[in-house]
Each structure stands twice: as C-alpha cells, then as structure tokens.
Write a protein that holds these residues in place. Structure first.
Motif, PDB file in Angstrom:
ATOM      1  N   VAL A  67       0.840  -1.356  -0.157  1.00 13.76           N
ATOM      2  CA  VAL A  67       0.027   0.175  -0.084  1.00 13.76           C
ATOM      3  C   VAL A  67       0.957   1.240  -0.208  1.00 13.76           C
ATOM      4  CG1 VAL A  67      -1.829   1.227   1.335  1.00 13.76           C
ATOM      5  CG2 VAL A  67      -1.947  -1.065   1.244  1.00 13.76           C
ATOM      6  N   LEU A  68       0.728   2.291  -0.780  1.00  6.81           N
ATOM      7  CA  LEU A  68       1.365   3.335  -1.103  1.00  6.81           C
ATOM      8  C   LEU A  68       0.529   4.300  -0.372  1.00  6.81           C
ATOM      9  CD1 LEU A  68       2.759   3.961  -4.682  1.00  6.81           C
ATOM     10  CD2 LEU A  68       3.648   2.612  -2.581  1.00  6.81           C
ATOM     11  N   VAL A  69       1.125   5.233   0.693  1.00  5.66           N
ATOM     12  CA  VAL A  69       0.423   6.388   1.279  1.00  5.66           C
ATOM     13  C   VAL A  69       1.314   7.707   1.245  1.00  5.66           C
ATOM     14  CG1 VAL A  69      -0.148   4.474   2.974  1.00  5.66           C
ATOM     15  CG2 VAL A  69       1.981   5.945   3.244  1.00  5.66           C
ATOM     16  N   ALA A  70       0.243   8.732   1.394  1.00  2.52           N
ATOM     17  CA  ALA A  70       0.887  10.070   1.220  1.00  2.52           C
ATOM     18  C   ALA A  70       1.637  10.720   2.420  1.00  2.52           C
ATOM     19  CB  ALA A  70      -0.297  11.125   1.115  1.00  2.52           C
ATOM     20  N   GLY A  71       1.569  10.066   3.550  1.00  2.00           N
ATOM     21  CA  GLY A  71       2.550  10.402   4.624  1.00  2.00           C
ATOM     22  C   GLY A  71       2.487   9.536   5.799  1.00  2.00           C
ATOM     23  N   VAL A  72       3.247   9.930   6.954  1.00  3.38           N
ATOM     24  CA  VAL A  72       3.224   8.993   8.130  1.00  3.38           C
ATOM     25  C   VAL A  72       1.997   8.934   9.025  1.00  3.38           C
ATOM     26  CG1 VAL A  72       4.550   8.717  10.327  1.00  3.38           C
ATOM     27  CG2 VAL A  72       5.871   9.708   8.405  1.00  3.38           C
ATOM     28  N   GLY A  73       1.130  10.049   8.925  1.00  2.72           N
ATOM     29  CA  GLY A  73      -0.262  10.145   9.370  1.00  2.72           C
ATOM     30  C   GLY A  73      -1.125   9.095   8.955  1.00  2.72           C
ATOM     31  N   THR A  74      -1.049   8.734   7.426  1.00  2.83           N
ATOM     32  CA  THR A  74      -1.725   7.343   7.163  1.00  2.83           C
ATOM     33  C   THR A  74      -1.308   6.269   7.427  1.00  2.83           C
ATOM     34  OG1 THR A  74      -2.195   8.926   5.141  1.00  2.83           O
ATOM     35  CG2 THR A  74      -2.802   6.503   5.042  1.00  2.83           C
ATOM     36  N   LEU A  75       0.098   6.304   7.559  1.00  6.51           N
ATOM     37  CA  LEU A  75       0.683   4.867   8.230  1.00  6.51           C
ATOM     38  C   LEU A  75       0.168   4.491   9.526  1.00  6.51           C
ATOM     39  CD1 LEU A  75       2.970   2.736   8.102  1.00  6.51           C
ATOM     40  CD2 LEU A  75       4.425   4.371   9.074  1.00  6.51           C
ATOM     41  N   ARG A  76       0.084   5.586  10.424  1.00  8.04           N
ATOM     42  CA  ARG A  76      -0.369   5.485  11.699  1.00  8.04           C
ATOM     43  C   ARG A  76      -1.834   4.683  11.757  1.00  8.04           C
ATOM     44  NH1 ARG A  76       3.360   7.622  15.020  1.00  8.04           N
ATOM     45  NH2 ARG A  76       4.614   9.301  14.407  1.00  8.04           N
ATOM     46  N   LEU A  78      -2.976   2.695   9.548  1.00 10.68           N
ATOM     47  CA  LEU A  78      -3.056   1.507   8.942  1.00 10.68           C
ATOM     48  C   LEU A  78      -2.632   0.346   9.686  1.00 10.68           C
ATOM     49  CD1 LEU A  78      -2.251   2.509   5.316  1.00 10.68           C
ATOM     50  CD2 LEU A  78      -4.494   2.144   6.145  1.00 10.68           C
ATOM     51  N   VAL A  79      -1.551   0.836  10.613  1.00  6.37           N
ATOM     52  CA  VAL A  79      -1.024  -0.263  11.309  1.00  6.37           C
ATOM     53  C   VAL A  79      -1.258  -0.163  12.789  1.00  6.37           C
ATOM     54  CG1 VAL A  79       0.878  -0.278   9.682  1.00  6.37           C
ATOM     55  CG2 VAL A  79       1.164   1.000  11.820  1.00  6.37           C
ATOM     56  N   ALA A  80      -0.879  -1.524  13.299  1.00  5.48           N
ATOM     57  CA  ALA A  80      -1.424  -1.480  14.989  1.00  5.48           C
ATOM     58  C   ALA A  80      -0.798  -0.726  15.671  1.00  5.48           C
ATOM     59  CB  ALA A  80      -1.404  -2.958  15.300  1.00  5.48           C
ATOM     60  N   GLU A  81       0.864  -0.523  15.316  1.00  2.00           N
ATOM     61  CA  GLU A  81       1.803   0.071  16.280  1.00  2.00           C
ATOM     62  C   GLU A  81       2.966   0.351  15.269  1.00  2.00           C
ATOM     63  OE1 GLU A  81       4.683  -1.190  19.851  1.00  2.00           O
ATOM     64  OE2 GLU A  81       2.614  -2.046  19.786  1.00  2.00           O
ATOM     65  N   ILE A  82       3.610   1.602  15.601  1.00  2.00           N
ATOM     66  CA  ILE A  82       4.851   2.004  15.047  1.00  2.00           C
ATOM     67  C   ILE A  82       5.691   1.924  16.069  1.00  2.00           C
ATOM     68  CG2 ILE A  82       6.121   3.778  13.596  1.00  2.00           C
ATOM     69  CD1 ILE A  82       3.384   4.871  12.586  1.00  2.00           C
ATOM     70  N   PRO A  83       6.661   0.967  15.910  1.00  2.96           N
ATOM     71  CA  PRO A  83       7.847   0.887  17.108  1.00  2.96           C
ATOM     72  C   PRO A  83       8.934   2.021  16.976  1.00  2.96           C
ATOM     73  CG  PRO A  83       7.412  -1.012  15.624  1.00  2.96           C
ATOM     74  CD  PRO A  83       6.610  -0.467  15.168  1.00  2.96           C
TER      75      PRO A  83
END
Length: 249
Positions: A67-76, A78-83
């Motif tokens: 999946v491509l995203v426009a920024g880190v906000g979208t990553l947050r 989509l995922v359960a946690e960002i270590p």
C-alpha cells in the motif's frame, strides 16, 4: 485503447490526474509513476478493485500488493503500532525506496489478499503520485508488469503488458532509478519475543544503510555459500519475500 497522459505537459497533467481520480473512485486501475518503477494502482479499500489488480497481473491472493501512502499520518492509521525503530526508518528513508511490513490495524475493513494480518507500506518520493494519494487515500500498488516479466520502468513497457486492463496511464518519463524498493519485515518489533528486522527484498535501500539506522536490530547479513562459477539458485531476497515476483514499486 486506454489513454496515456504525458504528465510533463501541464495540460495533460490536469486531465490525467482528473481521469485517474475518477477511475480509482469507480474501482478501476491506474498505472502511475513512482521514484522506483511504475506501479499499477487500485483503491486499497475496494476489494473488487484489488482483486482486479491481481487479475490484471496474473496472480492470486497469496501475493497481496503493498500500500502506498501520502505520509506518516496515514501509516499510523493503517498499522497496529509503529515501534521506535520503525519511526527511525521512516524518518531516514521516507519518502523513498523503503517498504515496511507491520501488523495491520485490526479494525480496518479491507481485503488485500492473504496478508496474515500484516500490511506492507511505503511513501514514494514522487510528487505526482503523492498528490494523487492525498486525494484518493491509500492505494494498493504493485509493480506495473505481468507476473514473470520485468517491472516496467517506462510507460510503454507497462502499456504493452497491461493494455486495456488499466483505465488510464500517467506518464512521467523513464523511472528515476529503475530499482524497486527494499522490503523489510518489522512485525516482530510489535510484541515479538525476539525482535528483529528481516530484509525480504533488497532494492533501493542497501543493507548497509539500514544497519546504520537499526544496528543490531537488523538481521545478520546473509552468508554467500554459492559456488564461484556456474548457475546458482534464485536470490534469498526474492525467495523469502511475501510476493516473490516484485510485489511493489
């Protein structure tokens, strides 16, 4: 034949972006440029569109697209946690040629295929595609080629392989590098007993650069036991990737 828009021409850029937005909204497919290779894209939250993407490439659900995203906000989202180590990777290499696999947010209503509860995410360093992502939201994007064929590094190669299975082609000229993204599996950093980042595919970001950020959290470098001459087996990176044939741009 599906239209090609030369996005280096301002008038064609506007028309192409409008057509691409509308096509994505209708659940159709679009070929777009990234900073690595060209990709074939679909709305990540439209299961029928994602299935169409896999069909266009000639592959099954066992090879889900990143999946491509426009920024880190979208990553947050989509995922359960960002270590913390992944935060460091994102800070160093995004936007750019690093795809990161993490446990997916369990509340998401999507179907990318047989992901086993994970999602592979990347923010590309390509202005046109980032602008499209801002408007469409996350896109499931795989390399713009038929399974078993090389990833497309220009629009003509993509069009020759994918034809009218794609609603619109956005042409930004030859790919900047022609080297697909590096894929790392960081899932064990989320509650894993032995946290370690594995390299699933070596590409635009080298192991050396990854180790500068991750240190001992990166798996040991592979030992090359292959004979010095003669044909050898396929590379470990491609064999261990969740989608062995260029899963994403």
């Amino acid at each position: 034949m599906s239209p090609v828009y030369d996005c280096r021409d301002e008038s064609q850029l506007l028309s192409g972006m409008r057509h691409a937005r509308q096509a994505i909204g209708r659940g159709e497919l679009v070929v777009l440029p990234t900073d690595t290779v060209y990709g074939i894209a679909a709305d990540a939250f439209n299961a029928r569109a994602v299935a169409g993407l896999l069909e266009a490439k000639g592959r099954g659900r066992q090879q889900p697209p990143p999946v491509l995203v426009a920024g880190v906000g979208t990553l947050r989202a989509l995922v359960a946690e960002i270590p913390p180590a992944v935060e460091d990777l994102v800070r160093e290499f995004w936007p750019g040629g690093l795809t990161i696999v993490l446990p997916a947010q369990p509340s998401l209503s999507w179907d990318l295929g047989d992901t086993h509860g994970t999602v592979a995410v990347r923010m590309p360093a390509q202005k046109l595609t980032l602008e499209l992502l801002e408007e469409t939201g996350p896109l499931a994007v795989s390399s713009a080629n038929l399974t078993g064929r090389p990833a497309a590094v220009d629009i003509d190669s993509a069009r020759d392989m994918l034809g009218d299975s794609v609603a619109a082609y956005l042409d930004a000229g030859p790919s900047e590098t022609g080297v697909a993204s590096t894929i790392v599996d960081a899932t064990t950093l989320v509650g894993g007993a032995e946290p370690q980042v594995r390299v699933l595919r070596e590409g635009a970001i080298s192991r050396e650069r990854l180790r500068e950020v991750l240190g001992d959290l990166l798996e040991p470098d592979p030992v090359d036991d292959a004979p010095a001459a003669g044909p050898g087996p396929a590379s470990p990176a491609s064999d261990t990737a969740p989608d062995a044939e260029a899963p994403g741009p």
